[in-house]
Write a protein that holds these residues in place. Sequence first.
Motif, PDB file in Angstrom:
ATOM      1  N   SER A   1      -2.797  -8.382  -2.589  1.00  0.00           N
ATOM      2  CA  SER A   1      -2.138  -7.257  -3.260  1.00  0.00           C
ATOM      3  C   SER A   1      -0.912  -6.768  -2.499  1.00  0.00           C
ATOM      4  O   SER A   1      -0.093  -6.029  -3.052  1.00  0.00           O
ATOM      5  CB  SER A   1      -3.125  -6.101  -3.444  1.00  0.00           C
ATOM      6  N   SER A   2      -0.781  -7.161  -1.228  1.00  0.00           N
ATOM      7  CA  SER A   2       0.405  -6.760  -0.465  1.00  0.00           C
ATOM      8  C   SER A   2       1.687  -7.295  -1.098  1.00  0.00           C
ATOM      9  O   SER A   2       2.769  -6.735  -0.885  1.00  0.00           O
ATOM     10  CB  SER A   2       0.299  -7.261   0.978  1.00  0.00           C
ATOM     11  N   VAL A   3       1.562  -8.356  -1.909  1.00  0.00           N
ATOM     12  CA  VAL A   3       2.739  -8.944  -2.550  1.00  0.00           C
ATOM     13  C   VAL A   3       3.329  -7.997  -3.596  1.00  0.00           C
ATOM     14  O   VAL A   3       4.520  -8.084  -3.906  1.00  0.00           O
ATOM     15  CB  VAL A   3       2.368 -10.306  -3.184  1.00  0.00           C
ATOM     16  N   VAL A   4       2.509  -7.091  -4.143  1.00  0.00           N
ATOM     17  CA  VAL A   4       2.998  -6.229  -5.220  1.00  0.00           C
ATOM     18  C   VAL A   4       4.072  -5.261  -4.732  1.00  0.00           C
ATOM     19  O   VAL A   4       4.746  -4.625  -5.539  1.00  0.00           O
ATOM     20  CB  VAL A   4       1.846  -5.449  -5.892  1.00  0.00           C
ATOM     21  N   SER A   5       4.232  -5.138  -3.428  1.00  0.00           N
ATOM     22  CA  SER A   5       5.317  -4.301  -2.917  1.00  0.00           C
ATOM     23  C   SER A   5       6.685  -4.856  -3.302  1.00  0.00           C
ATOM     24  O   SER A   5       7.681  -4.127  -3.258  1.00  0.00           O
ATOM     25  CB  SER A   5       5.222  -4.190  -1.389  1.00  0.00           C
ATOM     26  N   ALA A   6       6.723  -6.135  -3.719  1.00  0.00           N
ATOM     27  CA  ALA A   6       7.985  -6.747  -4.138  1.00  0.00           C
ATOM     28  C   ALA A   6       8.533  -6.106  -5.408  1.00  0.00           C
ATOM     29  O   ALA A   6       9.734  -6.218  -5.686  1.00  0.00           O
ATOM     30  CB  ALA A   6       7.795  -8.251  -4.353  1.00  0.00           C
ATOM     31  N   ILE A   7       7.666  -5.437  -6.195  1.00  0.00           N
ATOM     32  CA  ILE A   7       8.146  -4.754  -7.403  1.00  0.00           C
ATOM     33  C   ILE A   7       8.031  -3.235  -7.243  1.00  0.00           C
ATOM     34  O   ILE A   7       7.957  -2.504  -8.223  1.00  0.00           O
ATOM     35  CB  ILE A   7       7.364  -5.214  -8.659  1.00  0.00           C
ATOM     36  N   SER A   8       7.975  -2.804  -5.972  1.00  0.00           N
ATOM     37  CA  SER A   8       7.950  -1.374  -5.632  1.00  0.00           C
ATOM     38  C   SER A   8       6.668  -0.675  -6.053  1.00  0.00           C
ATOM     39  O   SER A   8       6.668   0.541  -6.287  1.00  0.00           O
ATOM     40  CB  SER A   8       9.153  -0.644  -6.252  1.00  0.00           C
ATOM     41  N   ALA A   9       5.566  -1.420  -6.165  1.00  0.00           N
ATOM     42  CA  ALA A   9       4.280  -0.787  -6.436  1.00  0.00           C
ATOM     43  C   ALA A   9       3.815  -0.047  -5.182  1.00  0.00           C
ATOM     44  O   ALA A   9       4.155  -0.427  -4.059  1.00  0.00           O
ATOM     45  CB  ALA A   9       3.246  -1.827  -6.853  1.00  0.00           C
ATOM     46  N   ASP A  10       3.036   1.003  -5.382  1.00  0.00           N
ATOM     47  CA  ASP A  10       2.572   1.815  -4.254  1.00  0.00           C
ATOM     48  C   ASP A  10       1.352   1.149  -3.615  1.00  0.00           C
ATOM     49  O   ASP A  10       0.279   1.094  -4.213  1.00  0.00           O
ATOM     50  CB  ASP A  10       2.191   3.222  -4.727  1.00  0.00           C
ATOM     51  N   ASP A  11       1.502   0.649  -2.404  1.00  0.00           N
ATOM     52  CA  ASP A  11       0.385   0.074  -1.675  1.00  0.00           C
ATOM     53  C   ASP A  11       0.689   0.168  -0.190  1.00  0.00           C
ATOM     54  O   ASP A  11       1.707   0.729   0.232  1.00  0.00           O
ATOM     55  CB  ASP A  11       0.121  -1.372  -2.107  1.00  0.00           C
ATOM     56  N   LEU A  12      -0.212  -0.372   0.625  1.00  0.00           N
ATOM     57  CA  LEU A  12      -0.050  -0.277   2.075  1.00  0.00           C
ATOM     58  C   LEU A  12       1.195  -1.002   2.556  1.00  0.00           C
ATOM     59  O   LEU A  12       1.923  -0.496   3.428  1.00  0.00           O
ATOM     60  CB  LEU A  12      -1.299  -0.824   2.764  1.00  0.00           C
ATOM     61  N   ALA A  13       1.454  -2.184   2.024  1.00  0.00           N
ATOM     62  CA  ALA A  13       2.630  -2.948   2.442  1.00  0.00           C
ATOM     63  C   ALA A  13       3.919  -2.200   2.115  1.00  0.00           C
ATOM     64  O   ALA A  13       4.860  -2.166   2.915  1.00  0.00           O
ATOM     65  CB  ALA A  13       2.635  -4.325   1.780  1.00  0.00           C
ATOM     66  N   ALA A  14       3.961  -1.574   0.925  1.00  0.00           N
ATOM     67  CA  ALA A  14       5.144  -0.797   0.544  1.00  0.00           C
ATOM     68  C   ALA A  14       5.313   0.411   1.457  1.00  0.00           C
ATOM     69  O   ALA A  14       6.441   0.740   1.865  1.00  0.00           O
ATOM     70  CB  ALA A  14       5.027  -0.350  -0.910  1.00  0.00           C
ATOM     71  N   ALA A  15       4.202   1.065   1.801  1.00  0.00           N
ATOM     72  CA  ALA A  15       4.271   2.206   2.717  1.00  0.00           C
ATOM     73  C   ALA A  15       4.770   1.771   4.084  1.00  0.00           C
ATOM     74  O   ALA A  15       5.569   2.465   4.727  1.00  0.00           O
ATOM     75  CB  ALA A  15       2.901   2.860   2.839  1.00  0.00           C
ATOM     76  N   GLY A  16       4.310   0.599   4.541  1.00  0.00           N
ATOM     77  CA  GLY A  16       4.785   0.067   5.809  1.00  0.00           C
ATOM     78  C   GLY A  16       6.269  -0.244   5.781  1.00  0.00           C
ATOM     79  O   GLY A  16       6.995   0.033   6.744  1.00  0.00           O
ATOM     80  N   ASN A  17       6.720  -0.816   4.668  1.00  0.00           N
ATOM     81  CA  ASN A  17       8.154  -1.118   4.535  1.00  0.00           C
ATOM     82  C   ASN A  17       8.995   0.156   4.569  1.00  0.00           C
ATOM     83  O   ASN A  17      10.060   0.199   5.199  1.00  0.00           O
ATOM     84  CB  ASN A  17       8.401  -1.882   3.238  1.00  0.00           C
ATOM     85  N   ASP A  18       8.516   1.185   3.873  1.00  0.00           N
ATOM     86  CA  ASP A  18       9.255   2.454   3.847  1.00  0.00           C
ATOM     87  C   ASP A  18       9.308   3.086   5.243  1.00  0.00           C
ATOM     88  O   ASP A  18      10.357   3.599   5.663  1.00  0.00           O
ATOM     89  CB  ASP A  18       8.610   3.433   2.867  1.00  0.00           C
ATOM     90  N   LEU A  19       8.173   3.048   5.940  1.00  0.00           N
ATOM     91  CA  LEU A  19       8.129   3.635   7.276  1.00  0.00           C
ATOM     92  C   LEU A  19       9.010   2.853   8.246  1.00  0.00           C
ATOM     93  O   LEU A  19       9.695   3.440   9.102  1.00  0.00           O
ATOM     94  CB  LEU A  19       6.684   3.677   7.776  1.00  0.00           C
ATOM     95  N   GLN A  20       9.007   1.545   8.103  1.00  0.00           N
ATOM     96  CA  GLN A  20       9.851   0.716   8.973  1.00  0.00           C
ATOM     97  C   GLN A  20      11.329   0.990   8.720  1.00  0.00           C
ATOM     98  O   GLN A  20      12.131   1.046   9.659  1.00  0.00           O
ATOM     99  CB  GLN A  20       9.527  -0.759   8.730  1.00  0.00           C
ATOM    100  N   SER A  21      11.699   1.171   7.458  1.00  0.00           N
ATOM    101  CA  SER A  21      13.098   1.458   7.131  1.00  0.00           C
ATOM    102  C   SER A  21      13.541   2.810   7.692  1.00  0.00           C
ATOM    103  O   SER A  21      14.710   2.986   8.049  1.00  0.00           O
ATOM    104  CB  SER A  21      13.289   1.447   5.612  1.00  0.00           C
ATOM    105  N   ALA A  22      12.602   3.758   7.774  1.00  0.00           N
ATOM    106  CA  ALA A  22      12.944   5.090   8.263  1.00  0.00           C
ATOM    107  C   ALA A  22      12.958   5.174   9.782  1.00  0.00           C
ATOM    108  O   ALA A  22      13.713   5.966  10.357  1.00  0.00           O
ATOM    109  CB  ALA A  22      11.959   6.119   7.701  1.00  0.00           C
ATOM    110  N   THR A  23      12.114   4.365  10.444  1.00  0.00           N
ATOM    111  CA  THR A  23      11.968   4.482  11.901  1.00  0.00           C
ATOM    112  C   THR A  23      12.582   3.311  12.664  1.00  0.00           C
ATOM    113  O   THR A  23      12.834   3.439  13.867  1.00  0.00           O
ATOM    114  CB  THR A  23      10.483   4.564  12.274  1.00  0.00           C
ATOM    115  N   PHE A  24      12.780   2.176  12.011  1.00  0.00           N
ATOM    116  CA  PHE A  24      13.270   0.944  12.641  1.00  0.00           C
ATOM    117  C   PHE A  24      12.323   0.437  13.737  1.00  0.00           C
ATOM    118  O   PHE A  24      12.718  -0.380  14.564  1.00  0.00           O
ATOM    119  CB  PHE A  24      14.686   1.129  13.224  1.00  0.00           C
TER     120      PHE A  24
END
Length: 222
Positions: free
Chosen positions: A161-184
């Motif tokens: 299900s981590s793949v669903v972050s590719a379409i901006s679905a709300d999941d753990l992988a998407a949350a990780g991507n957002d946090l990484q973009s904000a904190t580097f």
Amino acid sequence: MYNFNFEPVFVGFDQLLLGAWLTIQLSCAAMILGLIVSVLCAAGKTSGIAPLRWLIDAYIEVIRNTPFLVQIFFIFFGLPSLGLRLTPNSAALLALVVNFGAYGTEIIRAGIESIQKGQVEAGTALGLSKLQIFRYIIMKPALRTVYPALTSQFIYLMLTSSVVSAISADDLAAAGNDLQSATFASFEVYIVVTLIYLAMSVGFSAIFSAIEKAAFKYPLSR
């Protein structure tokens, strides 16, 4: 030398926990709906109706021989061309259900076919209805046989299900991507995300093991 800095990760840890919770919700909903699809398709494959069996076989072959990412893109980006527009979370759920249904069908079909015909004939001789035969003589022993494979498929589904972050679905992988973009803090963020996925997998494995011991004792409880 790399200086680890987990402070930005801990500041946004609630965001990761929310993503993990949404991943669990999405995976559990997909498993329940996918299991229904699997049972119906497995019953159709073993029904002896040739056109229905061919249609189910085609569905299984298409899903099992195409990448999951392509299936998600087809549902999210392709279906709007036909007038069916879904939200990212709805498209992710549909893709997971369709994917789990194809794999689950073959698992449950194998379990159904493992039941000896003599047992079905004995149920008929005892005056059981077709529904009772399917429920007690076929389905429950079949589920007991394929339960480990189904639970492993669920764990795989949750990780996939981590793949669903590719379409901006709300999941753990998407949350990780957002946090990484904000904190580097890429390394630290994905270490924590990996550990959360590992904890969820181990936790569900323990839960499924406890359910197996409670629900599939011999003789099978009603």
